[in-house]
Design an enzyme around this catalytic site. Structure first.
Site, PDB file in Angstrom:
ATOM      1  N   HIS A 265       0.853  -1.187   0.000  1.00 45.66           N
ATOM      2  CA  HIS A 265       0.000   0.000   0.000  1.00 45.66           C
ATOM      3  C   HIS A 265       0.891   1.241   0.000  1.00 45.66           C
ATOM      4  CE1 HIS A 265      -3.204   2.802   1.033  1.00 45.66           C
ATOM      5  NE2 HIS A 265      -4.033   1.845   0.711  1.00 45.66           N
TER       6      HIS A 265
ATOM      7  N   ASP B  14      -7.973  -5.253   0.008  1.00 49.49           N
ATOM      8  CA  ASP B  14      -8.470  -6.158  -1.047  1.00 49.49           C
ATOM      9  C   ASP B  14      -8.106  -7.616  -0.823  1.00 49.49           C
ATOM     10  OD1 ASP B  14      -7.682  -3.425  -3.054  1.00 49.49           O
ATOM     11  OD2 ASP B  14      -9.703  -4.204  -2.770  1.00 49.49           O
TER      12      ASP B  14
HETATM   13  C1  SDX Z   1      -6.194   0.040  -2.999  1.00 44.29           C
HETATM   14  O1  SDX Z   1      -4.333   4.560  -2.158  1.00 44.29           O
HETATM   15  C2  SDX Z   1      -5.310   3.967  -1.541  1.00 44.29           C
HETATM   16  O2  SDX Z   1      -5.729   4.379  -0.485  1.00 44.29           O
HETATM   17  C3  SDX Z   1      -5.883   2.743  -2.257  1.00 44.29           C
HETATM   18  C4  SDX Z   1      -6.920   1.930  -1.506  1.00 44.29           C
HETATM   19  C5  SDX Z   1      -8.189   2.707  -1.245  1.00 44.29           C
HETATM   20  O3  SDX Z   1      -8.887   2.388  -0.278  1.00 44.29           O
HETATM   21  O4  SDX Z   1      -8.523   3.579  -2.090  1.00 44.29           O
HETATM   22  O5  SDX Z   1      -6.384   1.510  -0.255  1.00 44.29           O
HETATM   23  C6  SDX Z   1      -7.333   0.693  -2.300  1.00 44.29           C
HETATM   24  O6  SDX Z   1      -5.939   0.367  -4.118  1.00 44.29           O
HETATM   25  C7  SDX Z   1      -5.358  -0.968  -2.255  1.00 44.29           C
HETATM   26  C8  SDX Z   1      -4.179  -1.493  -3.102  1.00 44.29           C
HETATM   27  C9  SDX Z   1      -4.709  -2.599  -4.020  1.00 44.29           C
HETATM   28  N1  SDX Z   1      -3.643  -3.004  -4.996  1.00 44.29           N
HETATM   29  C10 SDX Z   1      -3.011  -4.168  -4.885  1.00 44.29           C
HETATM   30  O7  SDX Z   1      -3.175  -4.966  -3.967  1.00 44.29           O
HETATM   31  C11 SDX Z   1      -2.054  -4.442  -6.041  1.00 44.29           C
HETATM   32  C12 SDX Z   1      -0.721  -4.969  -5.497  1.00 44.29           C
HETATM   33  N2  SDX Z   1      -0.022  -3.877  -4.767  1.00 44.29           N
HETATM   34  C13 SDX Z   1       0.965  -3.126  -5.509  1.00 44.29           C
HETATM   35  O8  SDX Z   1       0.606  -2.862  -6.849  1.00 44.29           O
HETATM   36  C14 SDX Z   1       1.460  -1.901  -4.720  1.00 44.29           C
HETATM   37  O9  SDX Z   1       1.751  -2.320  -3.442  1.00 44.29           O
HETATM   38  C15 SDX Z   1       0.576  -0.664  -4.635  1.00 44.29           C
HETATM   39  C16 SDX Z   1       0.176  -0.176  -5.970  1.00 44.29           C
HETATM   40  C17 SDX Z   1      -0.625  -0.928  -3.797  1.00 44.29           C
HETATM   41  C18 SDX Z   1       1.420   0.432  -3.945  1.00 44.29           C
HETATM   42  O10 SDX Z   1       2.450   0.716  -4.794  1.00 44.29           O
HETATM   43  P1  SDX Z   1       3.573   1.826  -4.439  1.00 44.29           P
HETATM   44  O11 SDX Z   1       3.225   2.560  -3.195  1.00 44.29           O
HETATM   45  O12 SDX Z   1       3.826   2.607  -5.684  1.00 44.29           O
HETATM   46  O13 SDX Z   1       4.789   0.961  -4.044  1.00 44.29           O
HETATM   47  P2  SDX Z   1       5.914   0.481  -5.022  1.00 44.29           P
HETATM   48  O14 SDX Z   1       5.292  -0.059  -6.276  1.00 44.29           O
HETATM   49  O15 SDX Z   1       6.917   1.572  -5.153  1.00 44.29           O
HETATM   50  O16 SDX Z   1       6.542  -0.770  -4.227  1.00 44.29           O
HETATM   51  C19 SDX Z   1       7.658  -0.619  -3.361  1.00 44.29           C
HETATM   52  C20 SDX Z   1       8.421  -1.928  -3.489  1.00 44.29           C
HETATM   53  C21 SDX Z   1       8.825  -2.256  -4.930  1.00 44.29           C
HETATM   54  O17 SDX Z   1       9.963  -3.079  -4.889  1.00 44.29           O
HETATM   55  P3  SDX Z   1      11.464  -2.376  -5.032  1.00 44.29           P
HETATM   56  O18 SDX Z   1      11.417  -1.652  -6.381  1.00 44.29           O
HETATM   57  O19 SDX Z   1      11.588  -1.422  -3.851  1.00 44.29           O
HETATM   58  O20 SDX Z   1      12.426  -3.529  -4.997  1.00 44.29           O
HETATM   59  O21 SDX Z   1       7.587  -3.025  -3.069  1.00 44.29           O
HETATM   60  C22 SDX Z   1       7.365  -3.898  -4.181  1.00 44.29           C
HETATM   61  C23 SDX Z   1       7.685  -3.117  -5.428  1.00 44.29           C
HETATM   62  O22 SDX Z   1       8.079  -3.991  -6.481  1.00 44.29           O
HETATM   63  N3  SDX Z   1       5.965  -4.281  -4.127  1.00 44.29           N
HETATM   64  C24 SDX Z   1       5.499  -5.512  -4.311  1.00 44.29           C
HETATM   65  C25 SDX Z   1       4.111  -5.425  -4.133  1.00 44.29           C
HETATM   66  N4  SDX Z   1       3.776  -4.173  -3.860  1.00 44.29           N
HETATM   67  C26 SDX Z   1       4.927  -3.454  -3.872  1.00 44.29           C
HETATM   68  N5  SDX Z   1       6.139  -6.670  -4.592  1.00 44.29           N
HETATM   69  C27 SDX Z   1       5.338  -7.779  -4.718  1.00 44.29           C
HETATM   70  N6  SDX Z   1       3.976  -7.765  -4.543  1.00 44.29           N
HETATM   71  C28 SDX Z   1       3.355  -6.619  -4.258  1.00 44.29           C
HETATM   72  N7  SDX Z   1       2.027  -6.606  -4.099  1.00 44.29           N
END
Ligand code: SDX
Length: 431
Positions: A315, A372
């Site tokens: 998140h 989710d």
């Molecule tokens: C919602 O914003 C809100 O409030 C949203 C929400 C709401 O109520 O409106 O809470 C609802 O959208 C919840 C999120 C639902 N999405 C998912 O579950 C999809 C999977 N999650 C990821 O796509 C991600 O965690 C996000 C999009 C939720 C957050 O992304 P960020 O903040 O841009 O974080 P990032 O992509 O920069 O990740 C940081 C690191 C990265 O690795 P490094 O480059 O540092 O090595 O963490 C890794 C990412 O690759 N990472 C994950 C991951 N999420 C982040 N690795 C594996 N699996 C994951 N799910």
């Protein structure tokens, strides 16, 4: 901009650019969040800030929702979401978010009656559903039908509205979103649509329109109604997330509520946002089909060469547990036990959570289950089809979207949203 915390001594930050030092006022929020007010930065220095994904940028001052991602705090108008989910109905929470206070007994009765009397859609709109392919994704249908309300209620799409007109369009949309959602489901399975019943409350009517048929009345189960009520409350707002920011940006051009919400529905649809609840179930089903090898899934999520993400994890704001996920996980156990359902997806989800929370990759990146991760398991147990999961999220989030649209309409700051950019394209080229 006036500092919201006028009880605090005014604070400024200094930004040094070359031999120039620029002062920026510091804005302090009610919970002591701090921001640099850089409104004058470009005029004073010619510089703008660059912040991919707006991860460090506050777009507005808002009184609706407070989140502390480090402490796992989520409050609607100051009230912890856990208490609201436990003690109040979705309609009461919608009233709280939109109008700023929990309704009195008389306000709740009037609001509920208003929603019941506005829940029908124009009969010509019902015919529109017949022209959509039954295979169309319900989020496409929902977004299209919500903006189409502008055609049927042209008197409600004025750029400047009286309080009475604004309350009317809010009630129309809150009341109709369930009907539009249920009708899109009925049309997708080739069943006749079911009209709402005056005696049913908000969530009861939605389940009735979804699952009753002309020959069978859907038997309302209190546990199921209660679980869906809580899920909608837990999704009702989340400050400046992608879809809410979309609603505010579209609304900042003075676009009407129907158009702004339709845009928010499209933003929510993405699998990185609200579409994740559908993606989580599809991921869990795939793992179950593949023999439930959780270790393989965890390793795949950690593999930087693999685009696979552990859906429902991570998140932007919560760098600790998502308080909503904790409540929803509890509802999962209650509902599945009550309904006598043994869903292998739930066991796989719990095993994934346990393994990930011990794994350095997830610990270092502060990746925890989000809202989710477990919600789809409950929705599936209730009988909601997977492709309707994000529609349920949209129904839950609607009061929050409306509240932010209304707050922006009523804000003294009427600026249209228009971020800057850094150009990295072709230099001047003559042809
Ligand atoms: C919602 O914003 C809100 O409030 C949203 C929400 C709401 O109520 O409106 O809470 C609802 O959208 C919840 C999120 C639902 N999405 C998912 O579950 C999809 C999977 N999650 C990821 O796509 C991600 O965690 C996000 C999009 C939720 C957050 O992304 P960020 O903040 O841009 O974080 P990032 O992509 O920069 O990740 C940081 C690191 C990265 O690795 P490094 O480059 O540092 O090595 O963490 C890794 C990412 O690759 N990472 C994950 C991951 N999420 C982040 N690795 C594996 N699996 C994951 N799910």
């Amino acid at each position: 901009m006036n500092n919201p915390r006028s009880d605090q001594p005014s604070e400024t930050a200094k930004i040094t650019i070359g031999d120039k030092v620029v002062s920026c006022p510091v804005v302090t929020g009610v919970e002591n969040e701090k921001a640099l007010d850089i409104s004058g930065l470009r005029n004073q220095t010619g510089y703008v800030t660059y912040d991919e994904g707006y991860a460090n940028t506050a777009s507005c001052l808002s009184s609706i929702t407070f989140i502390d991602g480090e402490k796992g705090i989520l409050r609607y108008r100051g009230i912890p979401v856990e208490e609201l989910a436990e003690k109040r109905s979705f309609i009461e929470v919608a009233h709280l978010l939109i109008f700023g206070h929990l309704p009195s007994v008389s306000e709740k009765s009037a609001f509920s009656k208003l929603l019941t009397s506005n829940c029908m859609i124009h009969d010509n709109m019902v015919k529109l559903f017949d022209n959509l392919p039954s295979s169309s994704h319900p989020m496409a249908t929902l977004s299209a039908m919500v903006v189409t309300l502008s055609a049927y209620y042209p008197e409600l799409i004025k750029p400047e509205m009286s309080a009475e007109e604004m309350n009317k369009i809010i009630a129309e949309l809150l009341a109709k979103i369930r009907t539009l959602a249920a009708y899109s489901y009925k049309k997708s399975i080739g069943e006749p649509i079911i009209y709402p019943k005056r005696e049913y409350k908000y969530v009861e009517n939605f389940l009735h329109m979804m699952f009753s048929t002309p020959v069978d009345e859907y038997p309302l189960d209190k546990e199921v109604v209660d679980a869906l009520e809580k899920i909608l409350i837990l999704h009702a707002d989340h400050e400046q997330n992608c879809s809410t920011s979309t609603v505010r940006l579209v609304g900042s051009s003075k676009a009407n509520l129907f158009a702004s919400i339709s845009a928010g529905i499209c933003a929510l649809w993405g699998p990185l946002h609200g579409g994740a609840n559908q993606a989580v179930i599809e991921m869990l089903e795939e793992i179950v089909r593949d023999g439930g090898d959780v270790k393989k899934v965890i390793e795949k999520a950690k593999d930087k060469n693999n685009p696979f993400l552990l859906m429902g994890f991570g998140h932007r704001i919560y760098k600790n547990f998502d308080p909503r996920a904790k409540v929803i996980k509890g509802i999962c156990d209650t509902v599945l036990t009550k309904l006598g359902i043994n869903d292998p997806c739930l066991e796989v989800a719990k095993t994934i959570e346990e393994a990930a929370l011990k794994d350095d990759f997830f610990i270092q990146r502060k990746l925890y289950p989000n809202v989710d991760f477990y919600s789809g398991i409950i929705l599936r147990a209730i009988g909601i089809p997977t492709n309707m999961f994000t529609v349920i999220f949209a129904m839950g989030r609607l009061p929050g979207w409306i509240a932010h649209w209304k707050e922006q309409c009523e804000s003294p700051n009427k600026k249209i949203g228009r971020p800057r950019q850094i150009y990295v394209g072709a230099p001047l080229t003559h042809i």
